[in-house]
Write a protein that holds these residues in place. Structure first.
Motif, PDB file in Angstrom:
ATOM      1  N   VAL A 103       0.856  -1.205  -0.104  1.00 43.22           N
ATOM      2  CA  VAL A 103       0.207  -0.050   0.110  1.00 43.22           C
ATOM      3  C   VAL A 103       0.782   1.327  -0.097  1.00 43.22           C
ATOM      4  O   VAL A 103       1.785   1.472   0.832  1.00 43.22           O
ATOM      5  CB  VAL A 103      -0.881   0.058   1.187  1.00 43.22           C
ATOM      6  N   ASP A 104       0.641   2.245  -0.978  1.00 43.45           N
ATOM      7  CA  ASP A 104       1.549   3.510  -0.949  1.00 43.45           C
ATOM      8  C   ASP A 104       0.766   4.198   0.256  1.00 43.45           C
ATOM      9  O   ASP A 104      -0.390   4.644   0.408  1.00 43.45           O
ATOM     10  CB  ASP A 104       0.954   4.264  -2.331  1.00 43.45           C
ATOM     11  N   PRO A 105       1.697   4.661   1.216  1.00 42.26           N
ATOM     12  CA  PRO A 105       1.427   5.358   2.632  1.00 42.26           C
ATOM     13  C   PRO A 105       0.596   6.663   2.121  1.00 42.26           C
ATOM     14  O   PRO A 105      -0.269   7.146   2.792  1.00 42.26           O
ATOM     15  CB  PRO A 105       2.689   5.386   3.204  1.00 42.26           C
ATOM     16  N   GLU A 126      -2.683   6.422   0.770  1.00 44.96           N
ATOM     17  CA  GLU A 126      -3.595   5.733   1.860  1.00 44.96           C
ATOM     18  C   GLU A 126      -4.078   6.900   2.674  1.00 44.96           C
ATOM     19  O   GLU A 126      -5.499   6.816   2.946  1.00 44.96           O
ATOM     20  CB  GLU A 126      -2.885   4.907   2.756  1.00 44.96           C
ATOM     21  N   ALA A 138      -6.510   8.797   0.514  1.00 46.02           N
ATOM     22  CA  ALA A 138      -7.979   8.164   0.665  1.00 46.02           C
ATOM     23  C   ALA A 138      -8.767   8.449   1.902  1.00 46.02           C
ATOM     24  O   ALA A 138      -9.944   8.755   1.981  1.00 46.02           O
ATOM     25  CB  ALA A 138      -7.629   6.869   0.299  1.00 46.02           C
ATOM     26  N   ILE A 139      -7.753   8.148   2.956  1.00 49.01           N
ATOM     27  CA  ILE A 139      -8.628   8.436   4.182  1.00 49.01           C
ATOM     28  C   ILE A 139      -9.195   9.895   4.385  1.00 49.01           C
ATOM     29  O   ILE A 139     -10.359  10.027   4.893  1.00 49.01           O
ATOM     30  CB  ILE A 139      -7.593   8.265   5.469  1.00 49.01           C
ATOM     31  N   LYS A 172       3.369   9.719   6.680  1.00 45.22           N
ATOM     32  CA  LYS A 172       1.835   9.589   6.768  1.00 45.22           C
ATOM     33  C   LYS A 172       1.515  10.866   7.395  1.00 45.22           C
ATOM     34  O   LYS A 172       0.421  11.543   7.075  1.00 45.22           O
ATOM     35  CB  LYS A 172       1.329   8.257   7.310  1.00 45.22           C
TER      36      LYS A 172
END
Length: 467
Positions: free
Chosen positions: A4-6, A9, A12-13, A182
């Motif tokens: 998963v590309d951090p 991710e 998207a959140i 992140k």
């Protein structure tokens, strides 16, 4: 194997949070905002959940103690709910015919909240409640050790949300064990950042390009003057210093005691469990290991901390904290800074003026803008201190940890994040509270002209300085 590309991710959140917030605002009402805040509050306050969060917090972070975590989770949340109970955060706030301005409450959008391991339950809960009360969505980024507690907290919030049909995407967490990469992306794409924790995170927040509410470091010094009720002062300092094993940024780190009552106050400290150590080198050699605070002493119960400092046979069995006499201030004197442990530095001042000088030097070294304490019967000295010290709060005759972040016996807003003003490099000098999570739209209508004559403005100036 797919990875998963951090960055994707996090994006998207935040996208899900933004969609949920848009709907929350579009279909919103004061009742909807209030219910969401109540759901999040009950998620942490329900007694069995509160206990589990407290136990998990201590187990996974190794910081603090369970009974005090339970108390903190309960009282901080209850106090916050009292503060916001009647606050209007939806609809028309004011409509003033005299100015022609109608003010309408609006959410900030998606809040990005960076929270510390010292309070991995209470701090995110506080931020989540404030965010929901004002119609926002929020994405929490906990420290690595705080992740398990935050995850369980959110599961409890979701259980309450599901009872009411509230969209879970309004409250989310950055998954995994914590990642600077992140967190940085969250800082960049949120609509508002709230940061409590390391000064590194604070600096990153302020340089992210996103509006930020971040707080400075604590290093509380309290003055005990010759007019103070010494027994009461000692009791309050003990209660505050030992609460949750000194994890709070509002925990006393230094006591500055006026010479006239020094010996009497040391006696009162001993009576309440404060063991005085005269050789500060003995403490420094054990409290710091290779330039860093000893993890065996940080935020530990008294017996563990005392053992880590090698003092088990040197202090009474009922010792609750260590008071260490010292005089140095500055980078070469680590005892003059924040210690995150049941260790209180004690400075001897010649008189009140000297106590103010010492306290000012301590604040300028570390903790500027946060808060200082004063135990006194003087009505004038709090104002003297307020004018002399670079600080946002003067806490008078109260246990500092409980008072600075809001108390049922003072008027400060309940909060776990204390703004430190320009002294601490912060944009706010107040306790972080619900109003910081809301903005307004103004409808501006034309009104009759209100233009003064030039002489009405400058007449008194001309009379003194001439034209």
């Amino acid at each position: 194997m797919n990875t998963v590309d951090p960055i994707a991710e996090v994006e998207a959140i935040v996208a899900r949070a933004r969609a949920a917030q848009n709907a929350f605002e579009r279909d919103g009402s004061q009742l909807a905002y209030d219910r969401a805040a109540q759901a999040a509050a009950w998620a942490i306050m329900e007694p069995s959940r509160n206990r589990h969060l407290a136990e998990l917090s201590v187990e996974t972070t190794g910081l603090g103690n369970v009974p005090d975590k339970i108390t903190k989770n309960h009282r901080k949340t209850l106090g916050l709910m009292r503060d916001i109970q009647h606050a209007q955060t939806y609809g028309i706030l004011s409509d003033d015919p005299a100015t022609g301005i109608t003010e309408i409450a609006r959410p900030m959008g998606v809040i990005g909240a960076v929270v510390p391991s010292t309070n991995p339950g209470a701090t995110p809960a506080n931020n989540i409640i404030n965010a929901l009360k004002c119609g926002n969505a929020i994405v929490v980024s906990p420290s690595p050790k705080g992740v398990p507690t935050c995850e369980v907290l959110l599961s409890y919030i979701y259980a309450e949300f599901d009872k009411l049909g509230i969209d879970r995407d309004l409250v989310q967490i950055i998954p995994g064990r914590g990642s600077k990469e992140k967190t940085q992306r969250l800082l960049e794409i949120a609509d508002l950042i709230v940061v409590t924790g390391s000064q590194n995170n604070v600096k990153r927040a302020y340089t992210s390009g996103t509006p930020a509410l971040a707080v400075g470091a604590g290093n509380v010094a309290v003055i005990v003057d010759e007019t103070a009720d010494l027994a009461a002062a000692a009791e309050k300092i003990k209660a505050s210093k030992t609460f949750d094993n000194a994890t709070s940024c509002s925990s006393e780190n230094a006591a500055v005691v006026v010479d006239d009552i020094y010996d009497a106050f040391v006696t009162e400290m001993a009576r309440t469990g404060g063991a005085l150590i005269g050789d500060d080198s003995k403490i420094m050699s054990k409290l710091w290991v290779k330039g860093h605070l000893n993890p065996q002493a940080i935020a530990q119960d008294a017996d563990k901390m005392i053992a880590a400092l090698g003092l088990t046979d040197e202090v009474p069995a009922d010792t609750a904290y260590i008071a260490v006499e010292t005089s140095g201030i500055g980078p070469e004197h680590p005892l003059s800074g924040e210690k995150l442990s049941r260790v209180l530095s004690v400075y001897r001042a010649k008189d009140f003026d000297d106590a103010v000088r010492i306290t000012r030097e301590l604040q300028l070294h570390q903790g500027a803008g946060h808060s200082v304490g004063l135990h006194t019967h003087s009505q004038d000295r709090p104002l003297t201190l307020a004018r002399a010290i670079p600080t946002s709060r003067i806490i008078v005759n109260q246990p500092h940890t409980f008072a600075a972040g809001g108390s049922f016996t003072n008027g400060m807003p309940f909060s776990l994040s204390m703004g430190c003003g320009s002294w601490g490099g912060n944009s706010i000098d107040t306790n972080l509270h619900w109003r910081h999570f809301m903005q307004t739209t103004k409808i501006v209508r034309e009104i009759p002209a209100n233009e003064p004559a030039v002489e009405d403005i400058f007449g008194d100036y001309w009379s003194e300085a001439g034209q």
